[in-house]
Design a protein around this motif. Structure first.
Motif, PDB file in Angstrom:
ATOM      1  N   LEU A 210       0.819  -1.201   0.000  1.00  0.00           N
ATOM      2  CA  LEU A 210       0.000   0.000   0.000  1.00  0.00           C
ATOM      3  C   LEU A 210       0.859   1.259   0.000  1.00  0.00           C
ATOM      4  O   LEU A 210       0.475   2.282  -0.579  1.00  0.00           O
ATOM      5  CB  LEU A 210      -0.925   0.015   1.221  1.00  0.00           C
ATOM      6  CG  LEU A 210      -2.155  -0.901   1.162  1.00  0.00           C
ATOM      7  CD1 LEU A 210      -2.893  -0.880   2.499  1.00  0.00           C
ATOM      8  CD2 LEU A 210      -3.087  -0.493   0.037  1.00  0.00           C
ATOM      9  N   VAL A 211       2.035   1.186   0.634  1.00  0.00           N
ATOM     10  CA  VAL A 211       2.944   2.331   0.667  1.00  0.00           C
ATOM     11  C   VAL A 211       3.443   2.649  -0.741  1.00  0.00           C
ATOM     12  O   VAL A 211       3.452   3.810  -1.170  1.00  0.00           O
ATOM     13  CB  VAL A 211       4.132   2.069   1.613  1.00  0.00           C
ATOM     14  CG1 VAL A 211       5.137   3.218   1.538  1.00  0.00           C
ATOM     15  CG2 VAL A 211       3.649   1.886   3.046  1.00  0.00           C
ATOM     16  N   ALA A 212       3.847   1.616  -1.476  1.00  0.00           N
ATOM     17  CA  ALA A 212       4.320   1.806  -2.851  1.00  0.00           C
ATOM     18  C   ALA A 212       3.210   2.354  -3.733  1.00  0.00           C
ATOM     19  O   ALA A 212       3.423   3.264  -4.554  1.00  0.00           O
ATOM     20  CB  ALA A 212       4.842   0.483  -3.410  1.00  0.00           C
ATOM     21  N   GLN A 213       2.008   1.832  -3.568  1.00  0.00           N
ATOM     22  CA  GLN A 213       0.874   2.291  -4.360  1.00  0.00           C
ATOM     23  C   GLN A 213       0.508   3.734  -4.010  1.00  0.00           C
ATOM     24  O   GLN A 213       0.199   4.537  -4.894  1.00  0.00           O
ATOM     25  CB  GLN A 213      -0.325   1.367  -4.134  1.00  0.00           C
ATOM     26  CG  GLN A 213      -0.112  -0.043  -4.674  1.00  0.00           C
ATOM     27  CD  GLN A 213      -1.201  -1.015  -4.239  1.00  0.00           C
ATOM     28  OE1 GLN A 213      -2.179  -0.629  -3.610  1.00  0.00           O
ATOM     29  NE2 GLN A 213      -1.021  -2.277  -4.564  1.00  0.00           N
ATOM     30  N   PHE A 214       0.573   4.083  -2.726  1.00  0.00           N
ATOM     31  CA  PHE A 214       0.237   5.433  -2.285  1.00  0.00           C
ATOM     32  C   PHE A 214       1.223   6.454  -2.846  1.00  0.00           C
ATOM     33  O   PHE A 214       0.817   7.472  -3.417  1.00  0.00           O
ATOM     34  CB  PHE A 214       0.248   5.488  -0.749  1.00  0.00           C
ATOM     35  CG  PHE A 214       0.010   6.866  -0.192  1.00  0.00           C
ATOM     36  CD1 PHE A 214      -1.278   7.371  -0.078  1.00  0.00           C
ATOM     37  CD2 PHE A 214       1.069   7.668   0.194  1.00  0.00           C
ATOM     38  CE1 PHE A 214      -1.505   8.644   0.429  1.00  0.00           C
ATOM     39  CE2 PHE A 214       0.853   8.935   0.709  1.00  0.00           C
ATOM     40  CZ  PHE A 214      -0.437   9.429   0.816  1.00  0.00           C
ATOM     41  N   ILE A 215       2.520   6.204  -2.711  1.00  0.00           N
ATOM     42  CA  ILE A 215       3.543   7.132  -3.214  1.00  0.00           C
ATOM     43  C   ILE A 215       3.393   7.331  -4.720  1.00  0.00           C
ATOM     44  O   ILE A 215       3.454   8.454  -5.228  1.00  0.00           O
ATOM     45  CB  ILE A 215       4.955   6.618  -2.876  1.00  0.00           C
ATOM     46  CG1 ILE A 215       5.175   6.615  -1.354  1.00  0.00           C
ATOM     47  CG2 ILE A 215       6.030   7.461  -3.558  1.00  0.00           C
ATOM     48  CD1 ILE A 215       6.459   5.933  -0.919  1.00  0.00           C
ATOM     49  N   SER A 216       3.185   6.241  -5.425  1.00  0.00           N
ATOM     50  CA  SER A 216       3.076   6.292  -6.890  1.00  0.00           C
ATOM     51  C   SER A 216       1.826   7.055  -7.326  1.00  0.00           C
ATOM     52  O   SER A 216       1.868   7.841  -8.280  1.00  0.00           O
ATOM     53  CB  SER A 216       3.040   4.865  -7.459  1.00  0.00           C
ATOM     54  OG  SER A 216       4.145   4.111  -7.015  1.00  0.00           O
ATOM     55  N   ALA A 217       0.721   6.847  -6.622  1.00  0.00           N
ATOM     56  CA  ALA A 217      -0.531   7.522  -6.974  1.00  0.00           C
ATOM     57  C   ALA A 217      -0.456   9.025  -6.693  1.00  0.00           C
ATOM     58  O   ALA A 217      -0.950   9.839  -7.479  1.00  0.00           O
ATOM     59  CB  ALA A 217      -1.697   6.903  -6.200  1.00  0.00           C
ATOM     60  N   VAL A 218       0.180   9.414  -5.589  1.00  0.00           N
ATOM     61  CA  VAL A 218       0.332  10.836  -5.267  1.00  0.00           C
ATOM     62  C   VAL A 218       1.182  11.538  -6.330  1.00  0.00           C
ATOM     63  O   VAL A 218       0.855  12.639  -6.787  1.00  0.00           O
ATOM     64  CB  VAL A 218       0.963  11.016  -3.868  1.00  0.00           C
ATOM     65  CG1 VAL A 218       1.355  12.472  -3.639  1.00  0.00           C
ATOM     66  CG2 VAL A 218      -0.014  10.567  -2.786  1.00  0.00           C
ATOM     67  N   ALA A 219       2.280  10.892  -6.742  1.00  0.00           N
ATOM     68  CA  ALA A 219       3.129  11.459  -7.790  1.00  0.00           C
ATOM     69  C   ALA A 219       2.357  11.599  -9.098  1.00  0.00           C
ATOM     70  O   ALA A 219       2.429  12.641  -9.775  1.00  0.00           O
ATOM     71  CB  ALA A 219       4.362  10.582  -7.998  1.00  0.00           C
ATOM     72  N   ALA A 220       1.589  10.578  -9.449  1.00  0.00           N
ATOM     73  CA  ALA A 220       0.797  10.623 -10.684  1.00  0.00           C
ATOM     74  C   ALA A 220      -0.224  11.754 -10.631  1.00  0.00           C
ATOM     75  O   ALA A 220      -0.438  12.462 -11.623  1.00  0.00           O
ATOM     76  CB  ALA A 220       0.088   9.288 -10.900  1.00  0.00           C
ATOM     77  N   GLY A 221      -0.843  11.976  -9.464  1.00  0.00           N
ATOM     78  CA  GLY A 221      -1.827  13.038  -9.315  1.00  0.00           C
ATOM     79  C   GLY A 221      -1.239  14.416  -9.546  1.00  0.00           C
ATOM     80  O   GLY A 221      -1.871  15.278 -10.166  1.00  0.00           O
TER      81      GLY A 221
END
Length: 301
Positions: A210-221
């Motif tokens: 979930l940490v990897a997914q969260f960091i990646s999604a915030v950057a994409a946003g």
């Protein structure tokens, strides 16, 4: 009696069958509808700021205060039913078709999966989703922009649009909407996919983290906001044109008139509310989608 001839159970080792295309689209739509239910008030604020210099001068906080004060708290959810239909059509396709589009663009191994191919796959999925969701996007935009205490109904808005503009009214702004969707989804999926690869590589976290997914999604946003804001402004202006007037003939004309009459930075008006919407939307949407994929036996993106 010897137990050496017993075979290990096959259930524990057999891979779950990967879901089909409709299941992928369904999972994407479910994630999108859940997300938009919570994020919709930010979209209302963003739309008001984009279409009105008066709201733009008030800023996010002032716009929220004015809308709630004069129209009531529920005004922050104006058009949410149209938003649900929009997400069920548009977002279900742009998320659900990303993996099939990646394969179609030749992303079959890590070696031949480039950023440009990911961007192209995301853009293609976004364009297809936009074509399906445009009528609901037009209705949502008009309903969010409607001032007054009475909440506009989706049926009444659709009837009024059909009466004054015909079927073409539901596809007003289609050119800018498709361009926006291609840039948005191309940026979103390519940046999410690529960023997660770097996070996994440099932190050792698994793709399912979930940490990897969260960091990646915030950057994409964040990167989505930078690339999409001008297209979002043009789309909102085109879709919210009065029924009895045509201020802009197409997306190109809208771009030119905004830059000429209001200055180029106007294209990024509402950047903060757009980012405030994209950041949580992208994060919640992608994490829910990833978790649903995992439950269905699919690999993480």
């Amino acid at each position: 009696m010897s137990l050496k001839r017993q075979q290990p159970p096959t259930i524990a080792t057999s891979a779950a069958a990967a879901p089909g295309l409709l299941q992928q689209v369904g999972m994407a739509g479910s994630a999108a509808v859940i997300t938009v239910s919570f994020i919709h008030p930010i979209d209302v604020v963003k739309t008001r700021i984009q279409i009105s210099p008066e709201y733009a001068a008030l800023g996010m906080g002032g716009t929220v205060k004015r809308v709630v004060g004069s129209e009531g708290v529920l005004a922050m959810w104006k058009g949410v039913n149209a938003a649900w239909l929009r997400e069920a059509s548009y977002t279900s396709l742009r998320l659900g078709l990303y993996e099939p589009c990646k394969i179609a663009f030749g992303c079959t191994t890590p070696e031949n999966t480039t950023f440009l191919k990911k961007f192209a796959a995301g853009s293609a999925a976004g364009a297809l989703g936009s074509l399906a969701g445009n009528p609901f996007d037009v209705l949502k935009t008009k309903m969010m922009a409607a001032e007054g205490k009475g909440a506009p109904s989706i049926v009444g808005t659709a009837k009024d649009l059909m009466k004054h503009q015909g079927i073409g009214g539901f596809y007003r702004g289609i050119d800018s909407n498709v361009m926006r969707a291609m840039v948005l989804n191309g940026t979103k999926m390519a940046c999410y996919d690529t960023t997660k690869g770097y996070v996994v590589q440099y932190t050792g976290l698994p793709k399912t983290s979930l940490v990897a997914q969260f960091i990646s999604a915030v950057a994409a946003g964040f990167f989505m906001t930078c690339t999409v804001s001008p297209f979002d402004m043009v789309r909102t202006r085109l879709m919210n044109q009065p029924a009895d007037a045509k201020l802009y003939s197409n997306a190109g004309d809208c771009f030119v008139k905004i830059i000429k009459n209001e200055g180029p930075l106007t294209l990024w008006r509402g950047f903060l509310p757009i980012w405030s919407r994209f950041a949580p939307t992208t994060t919640i949407q992608l994490i829910i989608f990833e978790q649903l994929r995992s439950l269905m036996g699919m690999k993480s993106m």
